[in-house]
Design an enzyme around this catalytic site. Structure first.
Site, PDB file in Angstrom:
ATOM      1  N   ASP A  13     -15.763  58.168  28.358  1.00 13.92           N
ATOM      2  CA  ASP A  13     -16.230  59.203  27.446  1.00 13.92           C
ATOM      3  C   ASP A  13     -17.357  59.957  28.151  1.00 13.92           C
ATOM      4  OD1 ASP A  13     -18.479  57.577  27.286  1.00 13.92           O
ATOM      5  OD2 ASP A  13     -18.320  57.221  25.133  1.00 13.92           O
ATOM      6  N   HIS A  14     -18.074  60.790  27.418  1.00 16.16           N
ATOM      7  CA  HIS A  14     -19.119  61.621  28.012  1.00 16.16           C
ATOM      8  C   HIS A  14     -20.240  60.815  28.665  1.00 16.16           C
ATOM      9  CE1 HIS A  14     -20.357  60.709  23.917  1.00 16.16           C
ATOM     10  NE2 HIS A  14     -21.615  60.903  24.292  1.00 16.16           N
ATOM     11  N   CYS A  70     -17.849  53.510  28.887  1.00 18.93           N
ATOM     12  CA  CYS A  70     -18.478  54.217  27.780  1.00 18.93           C
ATOM     13  C   CYS A  70     -19.916  53.713  27.715  1.00 18.93           C
ATOM     14  CB  CYS A  70     -17.720  54.036  26.461  1.00 18.93           C
ATOM     15  SG  CYS A  70     -17.744  52.390  25.744  1.00 18.93           S
ATOM     16  N   THR A  72     -21.864  51.521  25.929  1.00 16.83           N
ATOM     17  CA  THR A  72     -22.078  50.068  25.993  1.00 16.83           C
ATOM     18  C   THR A  72     -20.893  49.338  26.601  1.00 16.83           C
ATOM     19  OG1 THR A  72     -21.083  49.611  23.839  1.00 16.83           O
ATOM     20  CG2 THR A  72     -23.464  50.109  23.879  1.00 16.83           C
ATOM     21  N   GLY A  73     -19.774  50.013  26.723  1.00 14.87           N
ATOM     22  CA  GLY A  73     -18.550  49.380  27.185  1.00 14.87           C
ATOM     23  C   GLY A  73     -17.775  48.727  26.053  1.00 14.87           C
ATOM     24  N   HIS A 103     -11.435  34.501  36.437  1.00 14.47           N
ATOM     25  CA  HIS A 103     -11.120  33.614  35.314  1.00 14.47           C
ATOM     26  C   HIS A 103     -10.254  34.265  34.243  1.00 14.47           C
ATOM     27  CE1 HIS A 103     -14.835  30.812  36.035  1.00 14.47           C
ATOM     28  NE2 HIS A 103     -14.076  30.959  37.117  1.00 14.47           N
ATOM     29  N   ARG A 114     -24.369  53.322  30.199  1.00 11.36           N
ATOM     30  CA  ARG A 114     -25.777  53.582  29.867  1.00 11.36           C
ATOM     31  C   ARG A 114     -26.728  52.524  30.406  1.00 11.36           C
ATOM     32  NH1 ARG A 114     -24.942  55.542  23.787  1.00 11.36           N
ATOM     33  NH2 ARG A 114     -24.712  57.753  24.225  1.00 11.36           N
ATOM     34  N   ARG A 137      -6.205  26.337  35.550  1.00 10.95           N
ATOM     35  CA  ARG A 137      -6.634  26.212  34.154  1.00 10.95           C
ATOM     36  C   ARG A 137      -6.886  27.576  33.514  1.00 10.95           C
ATOM     37  NH1 ARG A 137     -11.450  25.399  36.999  1.00 10.95           N
ATOM     38  NH2 ARG A 137     -13.298  26.330  36.060  1.00 10.95           N
ATOM     39  N   HIS A 138      -7.244  28.556  34.337  1.00 12.44           N
ATOM     40  CA  HIS A 138      -7.491  29.896  33.801  1.00 12.44           C
ATOM     41  C   HIS A 138      -6.178  30.550  33.358  1.00 12.44           C
ATOM     42  CE1 HIS A 138     -11.562  29.353  35.059  1.00 12.44           C
ATOM     43  NE2 HIS A 138     -11.174  29.146  36.309  1.00 12.44           N
ATOM     44  N   ARG A 141      -5.217  29.189  30.025  1.00 13.23           N
ATOM     45  CA  ARG A 141      -5.990  29.813  28.946  1.00 13.23           C
ATOM     46  C   ARG A 141      -5.463  31.211  28.640  1.00 13.23           C
ATOM     47  NH1 ARG A 141     -11.488  27.623  31.691  1.00 13.23           N
ATOM     48  NH2 ARG A 141     -11.345  25.510  30.875  1.00 13.23           N
TER      49      ARG A 141
END
Length: 147
Positions: A13-14, A70, A72-73, A103, A114, A137-138, A141
């Site tokens: 985004d911007h 973005c 905060t993501g 993982h 930001r 193991r990953h 999961r």
């Protein structure tokens, strides 16, 4: 991960436009190709519009992986993780980027624009791209994630 022959989808985004431009230059320096799903402007925009473009391309197997940004993501991650088969991992530090790759086998790296510097964004991208998935193991999961 080995993405030498992979085209990487980019979306922001911007708030992520400056970081995305740094990432584009860096990918070019690494010899990697990308598709830019926007935005191309610093004018206010809504992250879901661009997240959906990237999510649809990966869901349709037009791309293998992407990078989204973005403020905060979180908005990008929430939107992208609605798509089946997408594992969007949020990373604000290079060690976290390594772990979402090693993982979580994240096929989309999400970055909080930001809260990082231009130098940090490159380190995060490199950590993600250069860290192989550990499997074992990953993988067990990851196999339990779909509903």
């Amino acid at each position: 991960m080995n993405f030498i022959d992979t085209t990487i989808g980019l979306a922001c985004d911007h708030t992520g436009i400056d970081c995305k431009e740094l990432i584009k230059k860096h990918l070019e320096q690494r010899g990697l190709k990308y598709i830019d799903f926007g935005t191309d402007s610093s004018e206010k925009s809504d992250y879901p519009v661009f997240a959906h473009k990237l999510g649809e391309a990966i869901t349709k197997n037009e791309l293998e992986m992407g990078i989204a940004l973005c403020g905060t993501g979180n908005g990008m991650a929430i939107t992208l993780n609605k798509y089946p088969g997408i594992r969007a991992g949020l990373a604000w530090h290079e060690e976290i980027a390594q772990l979402v790759s090693a993982h979580n086998k994240a096929n989309i790296l999400v970055i909080p624009a930001r809260f990082i510097t231009g130098e940090e964004v490159i380190k995060i991208v490199d950590a993600y791209l250069d860290t192989p998935f550990e499997g074992g193991r990953h993988q067990e999961r990851i196999d339990k994630i779909p509903i």
